[in-house]
Structures are given as structure tokens and as C-alpha cells.
Design an enzyme around this catalytic site. Structure first.
Site, PDB file in Angstrom:
ATOM      1  N   ASP A  74     -27.872 -48.462 -12.681  1.00  0.00           N
ATOM      2  CA  ASP A  74     -29.124 -49.212 -12.730  1.00  0.00           C
ATOM      3  C   ASP A  74     -30.226 -48.472 -13.482  1.00  0.00           C
ATOM      4  OD1 ASP A  74     -29.159 -47.325 -10.662  1.00  0.00           O
ATOM      5  OD2 ASP A  74     -30.677 -48.434  -9.541  1.00  0.00           O
ATOM      6  N   ASP A 102     -27.237 -43.787 -15.008  1.00  0.00           N
ATOM      7  CA  ASP A 102     -26.321 -44.411 -14.039  1.00  0.00           C
ATOM      8  C   ASP A 102     -26.372 -45.935 -14.143  1.00  0.00           C
ATOM      9  OD1 ASP A 102     -28.788 -44.897 -12.855  1.00  0.00           O
ATOM     10  OD2 ASP A 102     -28.021 -44.666 -10.819  1.00  0.00           O
ATOM     11  N   ASP A 138     -31.693 -45.433 -13.211  1.00  0.00           N
ATOM     12  CA  ASP A 138     -32.718 -44.547 -12.651  1.00  0.00           C
ATOM     13  C   ASP A 138     -32.291 -43.082 -12.610  1.00  0.00           C
ATOM     14  OD1 ASP A 138     -30.917 -45.028 -10.639  1.00  0.00           O
ATOM     15  OD2 ASP A 138     -32.406 -45.608  -9.125  1.00  0.00           O
ATOM     16  N   ARG A 139     -31.007 -42.797 -12.886  1.00  0.00           N
ATOM     17  CA  ARG A 139     -30.557 -41.392 -12.886  1.00  0.00           C
ATOM     18  C   ARG A 139     -30.311 -40.910 -14.304  1.00  0.00           C
ATOM     19  NH1 ARG A 139     -26.503 -40.183  -7.951  1.00  0.00           N
ATOM     20  NH2 ARG A 139     -27.615 -41.384  -6.377  1.00  0.00           N
ATOM     21  N   LYS A 144     -37.287 -43.597  -9.715  1.00  0.00           N
ATOM     22  CA  LYS A 144     -36.902 -42.582 -10.689  1.00  0.00           C
ATOM     23  C   LYS A 144     -36.530 -43.286 -11.982  1.00  0.00           C
ATOM     24  CE  LYS A 144     -32.389 -42.087  -8.350  1.00  0.00           C
ATOM     25  NZ  LYS A 144     -32.548 -42.634  -6.985  1.00  0.00           N
ATOM     26  N   SER A 180     -26.309 -49.027  -7.685  1.00  0.00           N
ATOM     27  CA  SER A 180     -26.646 -47.830  -8.437  1.00  0.00           C
ATOM     28  C   SER A 180     -25.450 -47.165  -9.098  1.00  0.00           C
ATOM     29  CB  SER A 180     -27.362 -46.857  -7.506  1.00  0.00           C
ATOM     30  OG  SER A 180     -27.889 -45.798  -8.241  1.00  0.00           O
ATOM     31  N   HIS A 181     -25.154 -45.934  -8.688  1.00  0.00           N
ATOM     32  CA  HIS A 181     -24.095 -45.149  -9.326  1.00  0.00           C
ATOM     33  C   HIS A 181     -22.714 -45.453  -8.743  1.00  0.00           C
ATOM     34  CE1 HIS A 181     -25.559 -43.333  -5.730  1.00  0.00           C
ATOM     35  NE2 HIS A 181     -24.413 -42.717  -5.599  1.00  0.00           N
TER      36      HIS A 181
HETATM   37  C1  VG1 Z   1     -28.036 -40.649  -2.877  1.00  0.00           C
HETATM   38  C2  VG1 Z   1     -28.740 -39.426  -3.409  1.00  0.00           C
HETATM   39  C3  VG1 Z   1     -30.244 -39.594  -3.291  1.00  0.00           C
HETATM   40  C4  VG1 Z   1     -30.679 -40.861  -4.039  1.00  0.00           C
HETATM   41  C5  VG1 Z   1     -29.893 -42.053  -3.525  1.00  0.00           C
HETATM   42  C6  VG1 Z   1     -30.194 -43.309  -4.321  1.00  0.00           C
HETATM   43  O1  VG1 Z   1     -28.339 -40.826  -1.507  1.00  0.00           O
HETATM   44  O2  VG1 Z   1     -28.322 -38.274  -2.721  1.00  0.00           O
HETATM   45  O3  VG1 Z   1     -30.877 -38.457  -3.788  1.00  0.00           O
HETATM   46  O4  VG1 Z   1     -32.042 -41.096  -3.862  1.00  0.00           O
HETATM   47  O5  VG1 Z   1     -28.483 -41.796  -3.609  1.00  0.00           O
HETATM   48  O6  VG1 Z   1     -29.889 -43.134  -5.667  1.00  0.00           O
HETATM   49  P1  VG1 Z   1     -27.378 -40.326  -0.320  1.00  0.00           P
HETATM   50  O7  VG1 Z   1     -28.040 -40.794   0.953  1.00  0.00           O
HETATM   51  O8  VG1 Z   1     -26.030 -40.915  -0.547  1.00  0.00           O
HETATM   52  O9  VG1 Z   1     -27.324 -38.839  -0.415  1.00  0.00           O
HETATM   53  V1  VG1 Z   1     -29.730 -44.459  -6.694  1.00  0.00           V
HETATM   54  O10 VG1 Z   1     -29.565 -43.920  -8.205  1.00  0.00           O
HETATM   55  O11 VG1 Z   1     -29.045 -45.455  -5.756  1.00  0.00           O
HETATM   56  O12 VG1 Z   1     -31.021 -45.335  -6.435  1.00  0.00           O
HETATM   57 CO    CO Z   2     -29.382 -45.505  -9.514  1.00  0.00          CO
END
Ligand code: VG1
Ligand code: CO
Length: 539
Positions: free
Chosen positions: A278, A276, A280-281, A375, A112-113
Site C-alpha cells: 500500500d 510495500d 507506506d513502507r 508513513k 499492507s505488506h
Molecule cells: C507491523 C510493524 C509495525 C507497522 C505495522 C503496520 O506491525 O511491526 O511497525 O506499523 O505492521 O504496517 P506488527 O504489529 O505486526 O508488528 V503497514 O505497512 O501495515 O501499515
Molecule cells: Co503498508
């Protein structure tokens, strides 16, 4: 040729908030990926006769991992794998394609990010037939399997060419290479008023989308530039790179620095957005103006009528407990259902499946709706464009109108990173112990009304999840504490701060929340336990 490989278990293949996330150097260890994939196959009773979706955000190790997964799937008797061209697929596109094809499951290879590259992170998101990431009950079984695994199956064969669209065979498994961009674009056209947004761009509306050298570049170019007519060059950093060009593909005020600088310059376009790694953000900016994700969810919900797909009415709305309460006020005004769930998109899925909610969101720059079970970054950007096109108002005007109507939640997340996990766990455990005693105490002029662990009882499957601790104050302020479940470097303590204001809308966010931030450090003894007198990252 089928090969059965003897292996020894790794003990750390436990999924977090969104799949398995590890340093690239950990994920590329011998048999590490293979063990995890075979553990999934084993835990779900095999994949014989099943159809899966496969793609990723293009980060380092994606190409190798995709080939391995294809060969393992075929060796395990999978019927069909639907793969994104050249292995690319955004998280929202994969959810769409999974649902459209009634597939049994899917993999998105992404952290992801988190930064990518050999010194960055790698990850695997595993989705089930509902289109969302697997529930904890299943990830627990996968984890148990991974601790006992002794062998995996794989084909010994040449790599598969994923550059051409169409169907090919790998032994008995069918591989269908598709263009995920087309599928995704079609879905967006079904939801939004493309004609109105086209007119907006034709009228000279200036827009910049930063794909952060990650997966959404091709989607954004196609939708915003080719179809909607935004001038060429509106989409920047559009080529997905293995290391994201060194960028940290996390769309927030800190990591999307170039975009933020542009939006706060004298030559700022009317709207700026970023996604981000992938896809989704999302982050939404106006001219010298930032919309917090919590506000964004509330504003989208309040303006649902402008969107063709939702104009006939929406079910309820949900947010993670950590997200600000802005959307709760909208739900009340609209008289629709309202839910608070633990952090992680998977907790929204049952609510969508059971038609309890249409929209949902998290403070971490995630917004979405029941069109898929993830998302969706570009969806949120189109939603904003559609509102601008329909109202003729700027991003700032739309947001200010919202505050006038509902008041404003000043909101910020403080992250304390790289803490010794034992120290972090102890901090949370001790804080939980003393929650009942906090009631009635005052700090810095803030009086505690109630302090409780956040416990979510899923109304659909009856499961119960504890995620974080919440301190409520008498003036409607809140502090939420929780540990991150996506990091790969020690523990991260997340402290979410919220303060509600009915009249003062132009205060500085940091100044407004400074007092509460101090209170959050005192209550949880953060400096004494972690040695940190201030947060490492503010978002
Ligand atoms: C973080 C964010 C959460 C989000 C998750 C996956 O998790 O706070 O809101 O759903 O990343 O995002 P954490 O446990 O580090 O707070 V992504 O864009 O990976 O799918
Ligand atoms: Co993501």
C-alpha cells in the site's frame, strides 16, 4: 433501492496494529465486510452528511469491496465519497487527500505488506478526520458494535463505473472519482528539491525502484521517470496486480530478493528502493549496501537541512520503542524533542498534530513526516535522493559519515512465526512476571541493567498503552519483545535486538547480534516453549 439486510455478528472483527487484517477467505465470507463497515458507521454515530475517502492497493477482493462500501455509504446517508480512479489509492495518498478535503474519515483496502490473492490476506485501514488511523478507543467501540450487529443498510443497484474522473450521483450521495497520483505528486513537489534531483538523474545517476507489483507503480513512474527524468525502466514491477504476481510485497532483504540481488551484483545501480503493498513502507539500498530503517530515520533527521520544506527547522522526532536508538542520538545533538511510542503509526499522530514532532519512523521499514498522518514510502525515497543530490555523496558514504559522527547501532528483528497464540501469550505473561528478577543477571557476557514493560503515556490525550517488554543491558544493548498485531496465521513473536558500537562499523550484522539473539532465547525460554531454536525470519 434501499435494502436492510438481517445479519449475525462475527466475533473476530478486532483491529490490530493497523486496521482489520484477515485471510481473504475469512474476509470474503457472507456479510463479513458489510458487518464491519456497518459497525464502523454505527460506532461513529452514523455517516449522514459526512465526507469519506475510499481506495485500496488493488489486491484481490478490492473491486468487490469498494462497490459494496459505496452502496452501503449511500444507503447510510453519506454526503460524499471521494474515490481513487479504478479504486486505487496508496495509504499515504489517501491521508493527503483526506486532509486536503477536510474529510471525516477514509478507508484503504489493504493488508499492507501481507501477500494478496485468494489464498493471501485482505484488510481494511480506517482513518479518522485527523488523517491517521483510528485510535484504539474508537476501534474498541467498533469491535463492540461488531459483536452485536443485527442488520446493515445497502443499496440494491448496478455497480458504479470508477474508470472516469469526475462527479456522479448514487441516489443522494455524490461520488467524486479522482486521480490520487496527481494529488500526491503535487505534495512531493512542495517538499523536495525536484530541480536538484533532476540534475542528479541527468548526470547519469542510476536508480531502480521496485513497486513489487503493488500500488506505488503509477506514482513511481510518474515521479521518478516522467518528472525527474530517471531512464525508462528504472521503475520495475510497476503494474498493480491482484495477487502482486505472487510476490510478498514486503520491502526487506528477504522478500525484495530480485532487487537485493541486483544491488549486490557487479552491475549494481547507485541506489535501489522498494515499497510495500500500500506504499507506506520503504527499503533503501546503495551499491552492495543496505540501510537499516532505524538508521534511515536517524540519517534523514540529521540531514533535514537539505530539504526545502524542512530547512527552516523541525520539531522533534519520534520512533517506536522497538526501533533502534540511532535517532535518539541525533535528537540529542540537534537539541530537539524525542519520543518513544508503541508500535503502530497511529501513536505518532497526536505528536504531529500538537507540533511536538516533524519526523517519525519504525524499524519495520516505515518513515514519514507531518506532511501526512501515515508513513510514506516514496517520500522516504525522495528524501534520500535529495540528500544524495545535495551532498554528492553515495548512499554508503552518507551512512558511514553518520556512523563516524554518532556510532552505529547494529540492529535486527527476529520473528518466530506461526506460534500457538496461547503459547505466545503465556510466554509474554510469564516473561513480564520475571522481569524484575532479571536485573543484575548476566548472560553470555551481557549484564541486565533493567527490564520493564514498555508503557506509553500519550502527552496529548492522556491515554496509556502497554506494548512489549524491554530488557536494557549495561553496554547499551537492548532486547524488545512483543507480539505482532498484523498477522493472520497464529501468533508471531517479534524479538528486536540492538547493540551499540562507537568504533567498529564493518562487522557482520548477524555475527554481531548472535550472542544477544541467544540471550533473547534463553531469557524468554523460546525453544522450550515454542520448539523453535532459531527465528523463522530475520530482518
Ligand atoms: C507491523 C510493524 C509495525 C507497522 C505495522 C503496520 O506491525 O511491526 O511497525 O506499523 O505492521 O504496517 P506488527 O504489529 O505486526 O508488528 V503497514 O505497512 O501495515 O501499515
Ligand atoms: Co503498508
Amino acid at each position: 433501492m434501499l435494502k436492510i439486510v438481517q445479519t449475525t455478528p462475527y466475533t473476530d472483527q478486532k483491529m490490530g496494529t493497523a486496521g482489520l487484517r484477515k485471510k481473504s477467505k475469512v474476509a470474503t465470507q457472507e456479510n463479513y465486510l458489510e458487518n464491519f463497515i456497518q459497525s464502523i458507521f454505527n460506532a461513529i454515530g452514523g455517516v449522514e452528511g459526512k465526507v469519506f475517502i475510499l481506495g485500496g492497493d488493488g489486491r484481490y477482493f478490492n473491486k468487490v469491496a469498494i462497490q459494496k462500501i459505496l452502496k452501503m455509504a449511500a444507503a447510510n446517508g453519506m454526503k460524499k465519497m471521494i474515490v481513487g480512479q479504478n479504486g486505487f489509492m496508496s495509504t499515504p495518498a489517501s491521508s493527503r487527500i483526506l486532509l486536503q478535503n477536510h474529510a471525516d474519515g477514509g478507508f484503504v483496502l489493504s493488508a499492507s505488506h501481507n501477500p494478496g490473492g485468494i489464498n493471501g490476506d485482505f484488510g481494511i485501514k480506517y482513518a479518522v478526520a485527523s488523517g491517521g488511523q483510528c485510535p484504539t478507543a474508537i476501534s474498541d467501540q467498533i469491535y463492540e458494535n461488531s459483536k452485536q450487529i443485527s442488520e446493515y443498510k445497502i443499496l440494491e443497484t448496478a455497480d458504479i463505473d470508477l474508470s472516469k474522473l469526475g462527479t456522479q450521483k448514487l441516489e443522494n450521495m455524490e461520488i467524486e472519482v479522482i486521480d490520487p497520483v496527481n494529488e500526491y505528486v503535487q505534495m512531493m513537489e512542495e517538499i523536495f528539491d525536484f530541480a536538484a534531483i533532476k540534475k542528479l538523474f541527468a548526470s547519469g545517476f542510476r536508480f531502480v525502484f521496485d513497486a513489487m507489483n503493488a500500488v506505488t507503480g503509477p506514482y513511481a513512474q510518474k515521479i521518478f521517470e516522467e518528472i525527474l527524468g530517471a531512464p525508462k525502466g528504472s521503475v520495475v514491477n510497476y503494474v498493480p496486480l491482484e495477487d502482486f504476481g505472487g510476490l510478498h510485497p514486503d520491502p526487506n532483504l528477504i522478500y525484495a530478493k530480485d532487487l537485493v540481488n541486483l544491488m549486490y551484483s557487479s552491475d549494481a545501480p547507485d541506489m535501489g528502493a522498494a515499497n510495500d503493498g500500500d506504499g507506506d513502507r520503504n527499503m533503501i539500498l546503495g551499491k552492495s549496501f543496505f540501510v537499516t530503517p532505524s538508521d534511515s530515520l536517524a540519517i534523514l533527521t540529521d540531514n533535514y537541512k537539505y530539504i526545502p520544506a524542512y530547512k527552516n527547522g523541525i520539531f522533534g522526532v519520534a520512533k517506536s520503542a522497538a526501533t533502534s536508538t540511532a535517532v535518539a542520538r541525533v535528537a540529542k545533538a540537534l537539541n530537539i524533542g524525542y519520543y518513544e511510542v508503541p508500535t503502530g503509526w497511529k501513536y505518532f499522530c497526536n505528536l504531529m498534530d500538537s507540533q511536538r514532532i516533524t519526523f517519525c519512523g519504525e524499524e519495520s521499514f516505515g518513515t514519514g513526516s507531518s506532511h501526512i498522518r501515515e508513513k510514506d514510502g516514496i517520500w522516504a525515497v525522495l528524501f534520500w535522493l535529495n540528500i544524495v543530490a545535495a551532498t554528492g555523496e553515495s548512499i554508503e558514504e552518507i551512512t558511514r559519515r553518520h556512523w563516524q559522527k554518532y556510532g552505529r547501532s547494529y540492529y535486527m528483528r527476529n520473528d518466530y512465526e506461526g506460534i500457538d497464540p496461547q503459547v505466545a501469550n503465556q510466554l509474554m505473561a510469564d516473561l513480564e512476571q520475571k522481569l524484575p528478577d532479571l536485573k543484575g543477571m548476566s548472560f553470555n557476557g551481557f549484564t541486565i541493567k533493567e527490564a520493564v514493560p514498555f508503557i506509553y503515556n500519550d502527552p496529548v490525550d492522556g491515554s496509556s498503552t502497554k506494548n512489549g517488554l524491554i530488557v536494557y543491558f549495561t553496554d547499551q544493548s537492548r532486547i524488545v519483545y512483543r507480539l505482532s498485531g498484523t498477522g493472520t496465521n497464529g501468533a508471531t513473536l517479534r524479538v528486536y535486538l540492538e547493540r551499540y558500537e562507537r568504533e567498529r562499523f564493518d562487522e557482520d550484522m548477524i555475527l554481531m547480534l548472535n550472542g544477544l539473539a541467544q540471550v533473547s532465547r534463553v531469557i524468554a525460554e523460546i525453544p522450550a516453549r515454542t520448539g523453535k531454536t532459531k527465528a523463522d525470519v530475520l530482518t
